[in-house]
Design an enzyme around this catalytic site. Structure first.
Site, PDB file in Angstrom:
ATOM      1  CB  ALA A  17      26.372  42.621  45.722  1.00  0.00           C
ATOM      2  CB  ALA A 211      36.582  40.593  42.181  1.00  0.00           C
ATOM      3  CG  HIS A 212      32.389  34.729  42.026  1.00  0.00           C
ATOM      4  ND1 HIS A 212      31.027  34.741  42.055  1.00  0.00           N
ATOM      5  CD2 HIS A 212      32.739  33.854  41.073  1.00  0.00           C
ATOM      6  CE1 HIS A 212      30.573  33.887  41.171  1.00  0.00           C
ATOM      7  NE2 HIS A 212      31.597  33.324  40.567  1.00  0.00           N
ATOM      8  CG  ASP A 213      28.531  36.535  42.437  1.00  0.00           C
ATOM      9  OD1 ASP A 213      28.685  36.370  41.216  1.00  0.00           O
ATOM     10  OD2 ASP A 213      27.990  35.721  43.183  1.00  0.00           O
ATOM     11  CB  THR A 214      32.488  42.074  43.895  1.00  0.00           C
ATOM     12  OG1 THR A 214      33.706  41.459  43.481  1.00  0.00           O
ATOM     13  CG2 THR A 214      31.980  41.434  45.154  1.00  0.00           C
TER      14      THR A 214
END
Ligand SMILES: *[C@@H]1O[C@H](CO)[C@@H](O)[C@H](O)[C@H]1NC(C)=O
Ligand SMILES: *[C@@H]1O[C@H](CO)[C@@H](O)[C@H](O)[C@H]1NC(C)=O
Ligand SMILES: *[C@@H]1O[C@H](CO)[C@@H](O)[C@H](O)[C@H]1NC(C)=O
Ligand SMILES: *[C@@H]1O[C@H](CO)[C@@H](O)[C@H](O)[C@H]1NC(C)=O
Ligand SMILES: *[C@@H]1O[C@H](CO)[C@@H](O)[C@H](O)[C@H]1NC(C)=O
Length: 418
Positions: A17, A211-214
């Protein structure tokens, strides 16, 4: 795993997300060493490695890569603070540019070849990588990619069942831009080597996140779930293991590209645990460190640039290697997006150059040359950069994500490839 000497990258490609609507971490499995259907398919092979080459400061090197986080954000997170107490926090560790993909490519090959986006590329087989260096000395290796659906998967991305929000649409958890070993033909087009590009279920099987887009909380929860148990598992962290937790790049482009990197594991001398090291390191430092540790040849690229290739201090002290002290005001801005020319940019296209064949790396040996290399095409002989976009063309090394899956190389044929 017990006999694997180098785990080049362990990357979790969870992109669940945007930070604005961040989801809460949910463990994909009952534990890091338990296979799970949340990772699409189960492992059906194990690596059967026999040899173990003794290193000077460590005998196994595991790199855990997480995504896009500024130093301050990561370093102030409780799980990072607690990890730092067990290891060495590198306070001057730099990514080499933005966005993600060129950083991953650089960490394996010593250059990002002008890339300044996350498109689908491949690199010809005459370009060497750390895999060539490791194999030349009999050091065994593998890479593990979270949510990659099958061993050796070549596609641009992969949408899987959303196990965090059941009922939501399938999510593109896996993205090839975080899997640099797949981008180099010397690895992905070699039937033996490509089997070493493995899934997280394979990891569980072989032993023994990104942890991309998190938010950082997601990465922190991932580390608690995944890394903490492994740190106390001697099948993974024996007394001679070095583990580096790092990020591919900082999130804020307007600041220096400083990332939080921590060195952990049984190979860290007791007296150094809980300390900080402010030596300037970059993604090329892991290359020069493994060269120094195992007496490897070098790539003759960023890994032999003495402004960028400092060896992790605790290793350099053991081997007698001399690092370069770079005054704070001489540290470059690690943001070459749109500025660096090379074969992997259409706007400033140049052919791939031969490496610097006269360089000596931290392994004290020569530069490795792969078959098919035109040694005369040295950087000074390259033609001036050309903007192929003005000719409605892209670099020949760009591929179409729509057709580039499944294994065969399908070069980009036209400007619509991005
Ligand atoms: C998949 O992940 C969800 C979310 O954490 C979990 O509830 C479920 O048990 C997992 N499935 C398996 C097979 O481990
Ligand atoms: C299991 O083996 C088959 C046949 O070799 C292969 O196609 C499949 O991708 C493998 N599964 C995984 C998880 O890699
Ligand atoms: C980094 O590069 C991007 C793209 O060229 C630019 O927008 C940004 O301002 C740069 N940041 C710095 C600190 O130079
Ligand atoms: C590497 O190989 C590619 C593809 O065959 C070729 O276009 C390129 O000129 C070669 N570069 C060097 C430096 O050998
Ligand atoms: C490139 O494509 C554009 C739009 O299709 C066209 O207008 C232009 O003439 C083309 N330029 C060249 C050099 O072919």
């Amino acid at each position: 795993m017990a006999r694997l000497a180098a785990v080049l990258l362990l990357v979790s490609s969870a992109r669940l997300a945007s930070a604005a609507s961040a989801q809460v971490f949910a463990p994909p499995s009952r534990g890091p060493l338990v296979q799970t259907a949340n990772y699409t398919s189960f492992s059906n092979s194990t690596l059967n490695d026999k040899h173990k080459t003794k290193g000077k400061a460590f005998n196994r090197f595991i790199q855990v890569w997480l995504e896009n986080t500024d130093f301050a954000t990561a370093a102030s997170t409780p799980v990072f603070e607690s990890l730092a107490e067990q290891g060495i926090l590198l306070t001057n560790s730099m990514a080499v540019t933005h966005p993600s993909e060129p950083n991953y490519v650089a960490a394996i090959g010593g250059d990002f070849f002008g890339m300044h986006d996350d498109n689908m590329y491949h690199v010809p087989s005459n370009i060497s990588t750390v895999v060539d260096l490791l194999e030349e000395r009999g050091v065994t290796w593998a890479t593990y990619q979270e949510n990659m659906p099958t061993t050796s998967f070549y596609g641009f991305d992969y949408h899987a069942k959303n196990y965090i929000s059941p009922g939501s649409a399938d999510y593109p958890y896996y993205v090839r831009k975080h899997n640099p070993l797949m981008i180099y033909d010397a690895i992905s087009q070699d039937p033996k080597r490509v089997k070493r590009i493995r899934t997280f279920n394979d990891f569980a099987n072989d032993v023994v996140n990104d942890a991309h887009d998190t938010t950082i909380d997601f990465a922190a929860s991932f580390l608690e779930y995944w890394l903490l148990p492994l740190l106390t598992d001697p099948r993974v962290n024996d007394g001679e293991t070095l583990i580096m937790v790092t990020f591919d790049e900082a999130e804020t482009y307007s600041q220096q590209n400083r990332i939080a990197s921590i060195l952990l594991g049984g190979a860290i001398p007791l007296k150094l645990r809980g300390t900080e090291d402010d030596t300037l390191y970059t993604h090329y430092s892991s290359l020069s460190t493994v060269q120094n540790n195992w007496g490897l040849k070098s790539l003759g690229r960023g890994d032999t640039n003495s402004d960028l290739n400092n060896v992790f201090s605790f290793v350099a002290v053991k081997t007698g290697h001399k690092n370069t002290r770079i005054p704070a005001d001489k540290v470059p801005q690690f943001n070459l997006t749109g500025v660096a020319p090379g074969a992997l940019t259409s706007a400033l296209f140049q052919p791939f150059p031969a490496p610097n064949l006269h360089a000596t790396g931290a392994g004290g040996r020569g530069v490795l040359v792969r078959p098919g290399l035109d040694k005369t095409l040295t950087p000074d002989k390259l033609p001036a950069p050309v903007n192929l976009l003005n000719l409605n063309k892209t670099t020949p090394w760009q591929m179409s994500p729509r057709t580039g899956s499944g294994g065969a190389i399908i070069p980009c044929a036209n400007s619509a490839c991005a």
